[in-house]
Write an enzyme that holds these catalytic residues in place. Structure first.
Site, mmCIF file in Angstrom:
data_model
loop_
_atom_site.group_PDB
_atom_site.id
_atom_site.type_symbol
_atom_site.label_atom_id
_atom_site.label_comp_id
_atom_site.label_asym_id
_atom_site.label_seq_id
_atom_site.Cartn_x
_atom_site.Cartn_y
_atom_site.Cartn_z
ATOM 1 N N GLN A 570 -14.556 -4.849 -40.868
ATOM 2 C CA GLN A 570 -13.292 -5.817 -40.313
ATOM 3 C C GLN A 570 -13.164 -5.854 -39.231
ATOM 4 O OE1 GLN A 570 -12.807 -7.190 -42.131
ATOM 5 N NE2 GLN A 570 -10.498 -8.738 -42.463
ATOM 6 N N GLU A 571 -13.178 -4.484 -37.840
ATOM 7 C CA GLU A 571 -12.273 -4.954 -36.747
ATOM 8 C C GLU A 571 -13.762 -4.806 -35.941
ATOM 9 O OE1 GLU A 571 -9.998 -2.913 -35.656
ATOM 10 O OE2 GLU A 571 -8.945 -1.668 -37.604
ATOM 11 N N SER A 572 -14.858 -4.747 -35.752
ATOM 12 C CA SER A 572 -15.597 -5.411 -34.413
ATOM 13 C C SER A 572 -16.340 -5.663 -34.795
ATOM 14 C CB SER A 572 -16.098 -4.139 -34.301
ATOM 15 O OG SER A 572 -16.366 -3.223 -34.954
#
Length: 696
Positions: A570-572
């Site tokens: 989700q982040e990167s």
């Protein structure tokens, strides 16, 4: 080609490193490999990689020698060697050698994907040699599909021939129709050099500005709209002023935008509605809430059907929600849905009103609204939410047959959605009842998913482009490899293309690109059961990247490795070089100050912020930081994930806004859409990871 592919397999990690950072050590490693394999195809590939790395560094003179070394054994990669050699000769002023390298390129390499690239470079060499007519004739035949570099070169050829009208047309095509291209500024400069350059039309300026808006280059778009407004006839000025104000607002230049809107005159009713909407958005951005609500009231008085009122009501509802003004938020959502029951925001507005009704403790009314949600908006994004919470209320009323039916529909139709997994968990805990489950016609409103099972075809083993893709992948030349692979897939027509493209990205550690390929190929993948898609799809969508370190640091901090993998996805999307707008870095998107603080806590010696770009350090610090969040919120992963996205202070504030049945009710009550969807997505993804891979 097959032998070259096998022989060059050991080149891949060195080549990838060189293409990525182009350090002296990386250059030395690939050059040593090339010399050690001087008489082999693998050596030629290594020299091509070295040459291309110099091209990336714009060191064209140094690229020439390795490219010449690659020529004798280049084989089916000869087109790449010839093209870049010719381009480097041209860049270093050796036009004669450039012409020799690129002459008859299409005849020599008829299947090459670089024919048009070579023609552009060859035309550039012809132009430098004073052979503008030949350059123009060559490029004119290649104009479709449009390319910015080709149009720029063609314009220069026509300008050299004194055909200014044709030159202006080519330059304008770049500047106005492809404004985000690298050649756009050069095209504008060339336009200004022409003795007779036509005044841009309003349509050209609007096209350029609209494309700049899509590219989020709002300041440039505002400049174009200002030019447009300066030449607008009186009847067009209100519309053009609104376009300018909107661009200024998007660029954060709210004072200028407000001035344009305040001075706007001659607007019709719809334009005045848009003016009020924009004034409201400016007030919102400036935290002038009273002024914002006044503009919404003005819009209500002005119109009852304008889409600008629809958008303003949504903003009004969300602003009340963020400030915990729940009665006002509920009223605004309800008004939005009732005024615009068939609008694009209707399903969301109805759901939010139903949810707030539940949160205020009006369970009977909430039941009716959840059922109404399913009946009115069965295709809406919020149907799974309504199914789950209607089942929860049935559970609370001991209507276990009804709860079971709703949970089952939820699980069957929205297989890997956030609420589907929660529904399955609750199904397992429902008490067994002897009564028949009953029938619930409302559930028939939910349409089945239109998703056929995908079966992969075999890629054509003897396809030249596919073989070149595999070889180029070994050289770390991923963009070239993907282009070759997609050409092979388009010609073959089978279903293997997306999976092979994703596999190429996975093999070269471009996990984020593999994920995006699959998201584009199967946008509804969360709604289908695991066996409905090939395993290759799931492994690309949910990669176990950096798994050894990820698992080690997760377990060391008492975390589920799949939950951590989901957080990183989700982040990167597993891009270790990712940097956010807030300057968060790496796989787990840590702020440098956060990384420094955690490193100090862990007593890590010789730590530097640049280490956040390395997977092991980012994972070590990120998992420790997340563990701290979990501990801070009493072991709740829902609260910890919300804090990871929005900050601990906000989570504590939200937790203070009342009592919740469980963390799931808290998650649905998060007022920030981004944070709510972030938490739900990570928990959902962790469930998919477990289904795909089993125990971590």
């Amino acid at each position: 080609m097959r032998q070259a592919f096998v022989a060059s397999a050991t080149l891949r990690p060195m080549a990838q490193q060189l293409i990525q950072d182009r350090s002296p050590a990386a250059y030395a490693g690939v050059e040593a490999y090339a010399r050690a394999h001087a008489k082999e195809d693998a050596g030629a590939l290594a020299w091509l990689v070295v040459g291309y790395a110099h091209v990336l560094d714009h060191d064209f003179a140094r690229a020439i020698d390795p490219l010449n070394r690659a020529k004798p054994a280049a084989g089916d990669l000869g087109d790449y060697v010839a093209y870049y050699l010719g381009a480097c000769y041209l860049q270093t002023g050796r036009e004669g050698e450039a012409l020799a390298a690129l002459a008859n390129f299409a005849a020599t390499y008829p299947d090459s994907l670089l024919v048009r690239d070579a023609d552009v470079s060859y035309a550039g060499a012809l132009l430098t040699e004073g052979r503008a007519a030949e350059a123009a004739a060559l490029l004119e035949k290649e104009r479709v599909p449009v390319r910015s570099d080709l149009e720029l070169a063609l314009g220069r050829a026509y300008a050299a021939l004194g055909e200014n009208a044709k030159a202006a047309e080519a330059f304008s095509n770049v500047y106005f129709n492809i404004p985000t291209a690298a050649e756009a500024d050069a095209a504008y400069s060339e336009l200004r050099k022409l003795r007779i350059a036509p005044e841009p039309t309003a349509a050209q300026r609007k096209t350029r500005a609209e494309l700049l808006i899509k590219a989020r280059r709002y300041n440039d778009a505002a400049d174009e709209y200002r030019e447009l407004l300066g030449h607008s006839p009186a009847e067009d000025r209100p519309a053009d002023a609104l376009l300018l104000a909107d661009a200024l607002h998007r660029a954060g230049r709210n004072r200028e935008a407000k001035t344009e809107l305040t001075n706007l005159s001659g607007a019709n009713a719809d334009q005045n509605a848009q003016r009020l909407y924009l004034l409201g958005e400016i007030a919102w951005a400036s935290e002038q809430n009273d002024e914002f609500y006044r503009t919404v009231d003005e819009l209500r008085q002005l119109t009852t059907t304008s889409p600008w009122l629809e958008a303003a009501l949504l903003s009004s509802a969300n602003l009340h929600l963020v400030h915990h003004e729940y009665d006002q938020a509920l009223a605004a959502f309800r008004e939005l849905q009732q005024r615009f029951p068939n609008g694009g925001r209707a399903s969301y507005a109805h759901w939010k009103a139903a949810w707030l009704t539940l949160r205020e403790g009006h369970n009977d009314e909430a039941k009716k609204q959840f059922e109404e949600q399913i009946a009115l908006y069965p295709n809406g994004n919020e149907t799974s939410n309504a199914l789950y919470w209607r089942a929860r209320l049935a559970e609370e009323d001991n209507q276990f047959g009804m709860a079971r039916a709703y949970y089952q529909k939820l699980s069957d139709r929205y297989r890997n959605y956030y609420y589907a997994e929660l529904g399955r968990q609750r199904l397992q805990k429902l008490p067994q009842v002897s009564d028949p489950p009953g029938t619930y016609p409302l559930l028939d409103h939910v349409p089945p998913l239109d998703a056929a099972k995908i079966t992969l075809t075999e890629p054509p083993a003897d396809d030249l482009h596919l073989q070149k893709a595999q070889l180029l992948g070994n050289g770390g030349l991923v963009d070239f490899a993907v282009r070759e692979l997609q050409a092979a897939a388009a010609a073959d027509g089978g279903s293997w293309g997306p999976a092979e493209t994703a596999r190429l990205y996975l093999d070269t550690e471009h996990y984020d690109r593999a994920i995006e390929v699959m998201k584009h190929s199967v946008p509804s993948y969360f709604a289908v059961d695991i066996p409905s898609l090939p395993r290759e799809y799931w492994e690309a969508l949910f990669p176990r990247a950096y798994w050894t370190d990820l698992k080690r640091f997760s377990v060391a901090n008492g975390l589920d490795p799949y939950l951590v993998a989901s957080l990183i996805r989700q982040e990167s999307e597993f891009n270790p070089a990712a940097v956010s707008r807030a300057n968060a870095v790496g796989l787990m998107q840590l702020l440098p100050r956060t990384g420094k603080a955690v490193a100090r806590q862990e007593k890590l010696r010789r730590y530097s912020p640049s280490q956040l770009y390395t997977a092991p350090m980012n994972l070590e610090l990120g998992t420790r930081y997340f563990r701290g969040m979990v501990d801070k919120f009493g072991g709740s992963f829902e609260y910890a994930l919300a804090a990871y996205n929005a900050g601990s202070d906000r989570v504590e504030e939200w937790l203070g806004q009342g009592t919740y049945r469980d963390p799931q009710e808290f998650v649905e009550s998060i007022p920030f859409t981004e944070t709510r969807e972030y938490v739900q997505a990570i928990l959902r993804n962790a469930s998919v990871y477990r289904q795909v891979y089993g125990a971590p």
